[in-house]
Design a protein around this motif. Sequence first.
Motif, PDB file in Angstrom:
ATOM      1  N   LEU A  21       0.822  -1.199   0.000  1.00  0.00           N
ATOM      2  CA  LEU A  21       0.000   0.000   0.000  1.00  0.00           C
ATOM      3  C   LEU A  21       0.863   1.259   0.000  1.00  0.00           C
ATOM      4  O   LEU A  21       0.544   2.233  -0.688  1.00  0.00           O
ATOM      5  CB  LEU A  21      -0.945  -0.011   1.198  1.00  0.00           C
ATOM      6  CG  LEU A  21      -2.030   1.059   1.222  1.00  0.00           C
ATOM      7  CD1 LEU A  21      -2.909   0.994  -0.022  1.00  0.00           C
ATOM      8  CD2 LEU A  21      -2.875   0.903   2.470  1.00  0.00           C
ATOM      9  N   GLN A  23       3.778   1.492  -1.372  1.00  0.00           N
ATOM     10  CA  GLN A  23       4.276   1.599  -2.750  1.00  0.00           C
ATOM     11  C   GLN A  23       3.196   2.118  -3.695  1.00  0.00           C
ATOM     12  O   GLN A  23       3.482   2.922  -4.582  1.00  0.00           O
ATOM     13  CB  GLN A  23       4.786   0.252  -3.246  1.00  0.00           C
ATOM     14  CG  GLN A  23       6.094  -0.158  -2.626  1.00  0.00           C
ATOM     15  CD  GLN A  23       6.577  -1.496  -3.156  1.00  0.00           C
ATOM     16  OE1 GLN A  23       6.044  -2.051  -4.116  1.00  0.00           O
ATOM     17  NE2 GLN A  23       7.610  -2.030  -2.521  1.00  0.00           N
ATOM     18  N   ASP A  24       1.973   1.654  -3.498  1.00  0.00           N
ATOM     19  CA  ASP A  24       0.875   2.046  -4.383  1.00  0.00           C
ATOM     20  C   ASP A  24       0.417   3.487  -4.157  1.00  0.00           C
ATOM     21  O   ASP A  24      -0.059   4.139  -5.080  1.00  0.00           O
ATOM     22  CB  ASP A  24      -0.327   1.116  -4.197  1.00  0.00           C
ATOM     23  CG  ASP A  24      -0.058  -0.297  -4.679  1.00  0.00           C
ATOM     24  OD1 ASP A  24       0.936  -0.515  -5.409  1.00  0.00           O
ATOM     25  OD2 ASP A  24      -0.839  -1.197  -4.296  1.00  0.00           O
ATOM     26  N   GLU A  25       0.538   3.961  -2.914  1.00  0.00           N
ATOM     27  CA  GLU A  25       0.039   5.282  -2.560  1.00  0.00           C
ATOM     28  C   GLU A  25       1.082   6.045  -1.741  1.00  0.00           C
ATOM     29  O   GLU A  25       0.848   6.378  -0.576  1.00  0.00           O
ATOM     30  CB  GLU A  25      -1.268   5.150  -1.780  1.00  0.00           C
ATOM     31  CG  GLU A  25      -2.351   4.422  -2.558  1.00  0.00           C
ATOM     32  CD  GLU A  25      -3.663   4.340  -1.809  1.00  0.00           C
ATOM     33  OE1 GLU A  25      -4.045   5.335  -1.172  1.00  0.00           O
ATOM     34  OE2 GLU A  25      -4.286   3.277  -1.859  1.00  0.00           O
ATOM     35  N   GLU A  27       2.043   9.016  -1.632  1.00  0.00           N
ATOM     36  CA  GLU A  27       1.743  10.390  -1.237  1.00  0.00           C
ATOM     37  C   GLU A  27       0.776  10.488  -0.061  1.00  0.00           C
ATOM     38  O   GLU A  27       0.497  11.570   0.433  1.00  0.00           O
ATOM     39  CB  GLU A  27       1.178  11.176  -2.430  1.00  0.00           C
ATOM     40  CG  GLU A  27      -0.239  10.799  -2.839  1.00  0.00           C
ATOM     41  CD  GLU A  27      -0.406   9.441  -3.521  1.00  0.00           C
ATOM     42  OE1 GLU A  27      -1.555   8.980  -3.609  1.00  0.00           O
ATOM     43  OE2 GLU A  27       0.591   8.837  -3.953  1.00  0.00           O
ATOM     44  N   ARG A  28       0.269   9.347   0.393  1.00  0.00           N
ATOM     45  CA  ARG A  28      -0.677   9.333   1.512  1.00  0.00           C
ATOM     46  C   ARG A  28       0.020   8.908   2.801  1.00  0.00           C
ATOM     47  O   ARG A  28       0.760   7.932   2.816  1.00  0.00           O
ATOM     48  CB  ARG A  28      -1.830   8.371   1.218  1.00  0.00           C
ATOM     49  CG  ARG A  28      -2.718   8.837   0.080  1.00  0.00           C
ATOM     50  CD  ARG A  28      -3.923   7.939  -0.133  1.00  0.00           C
ATOM     51  NE  ARG A  28      -4.716   7.850   1.086  1.00  0.00           N
ATOM     52  CZ  ARG A  28      -5.111   6.692   1.622  1.00  0.00           C
ATOM     53  NH1 ARG A  28      -4.802   5.549   1.075  1.00  0.00           N
ATOM     54  NH2 ARG A  28      -5.844   6.695   2.727  1.00  0.00           N
ATOM     55  N   GLU A  30      -1.469   7.720   5.549  1.00  0.00           N
ATOM     56  CA  GLU A  30      -2.144   6.603   6.234  1.00  0.00           C
ATOM     57  C   GLU A  30      -1.451   5.261   6.018  1.00  0.00           C
ATOM     58  O   GLU A  30      -1.285   4.497   6.992  1.00  0.00           O
ATOM     59  CB  GLU A  30      -3.612   6.519   5.803  1.00  0.00           C
ATOM     60  CG  GLU A  30      -4.456   7.693   6.238  1.00  0.00           C
ATOM     61  CD  GLU A  30      -4.402   8.890   5.282  1.00  0.00           C
ATOM     62  OE1 GLU A  30      -5.043   9.900   5.585  1.00  0.00           O
ATOM     63  OE2 GLU A  30      -3.697   8.802   4.247  1.00  0.00           O
ATOM     64  N   PRO A  31      -1.027   4.929   4.793  1.00  0.00           N
ATOM     65  CA  PRO A  31      -0.300   3.661   4.635  1.00  0.00           C
ATOM     66  C   PRO A  31       1.000   3.609   5.432  1.00  0.00           C
ATOM     67  O   PRO A  31       1.359   2.564   5.974  1.00  0.00           O
ATOM     68  CB  PRO A  31      -0.029   3.593   3.129  1.00  0.00           C
ATOM     69  CG  PRO A  31      -1.113   4.409   2.517  1.00  0.00           C
ATOM     70  CD  PRO A  31      -1.340   5.528   3.489  1.00  0.00           C
TER      71      PRO A  31
END
Length: 92
Positions: A21, A23-25, A27-28, A30-31
């Motif tokens: 997660l 890696q996928d996001e 810029e967030r 929360e992960p």
Amino acid sequence: KIAALFELGRYEDARLAAEQLVQDEPERPEPLLNLGNVLVHTGKAKQGIKHYKKALELRPGYPEAHFNLGIIFDNMEQAGSAGVSLQRARDC
């Protein structure tokens, strides 16, 4: 999903899901917080601290990251830093 895996005791699966997660996001925050939580609760506090700090870089003032760091540092102070200096942990 990460929380469910963790609650089921599937810590490695939770860590892998959290890393994916991140890696996928990237810029967030929360992960990063979730990954930090998994790492801290599986005995990898220094790595967890780094992820909490990255979350704070993305979202300064992120209350959950501040809260978790506060708990870690308070516990370290109370436990005599458990062989790791408090300053070294904060510098991670």
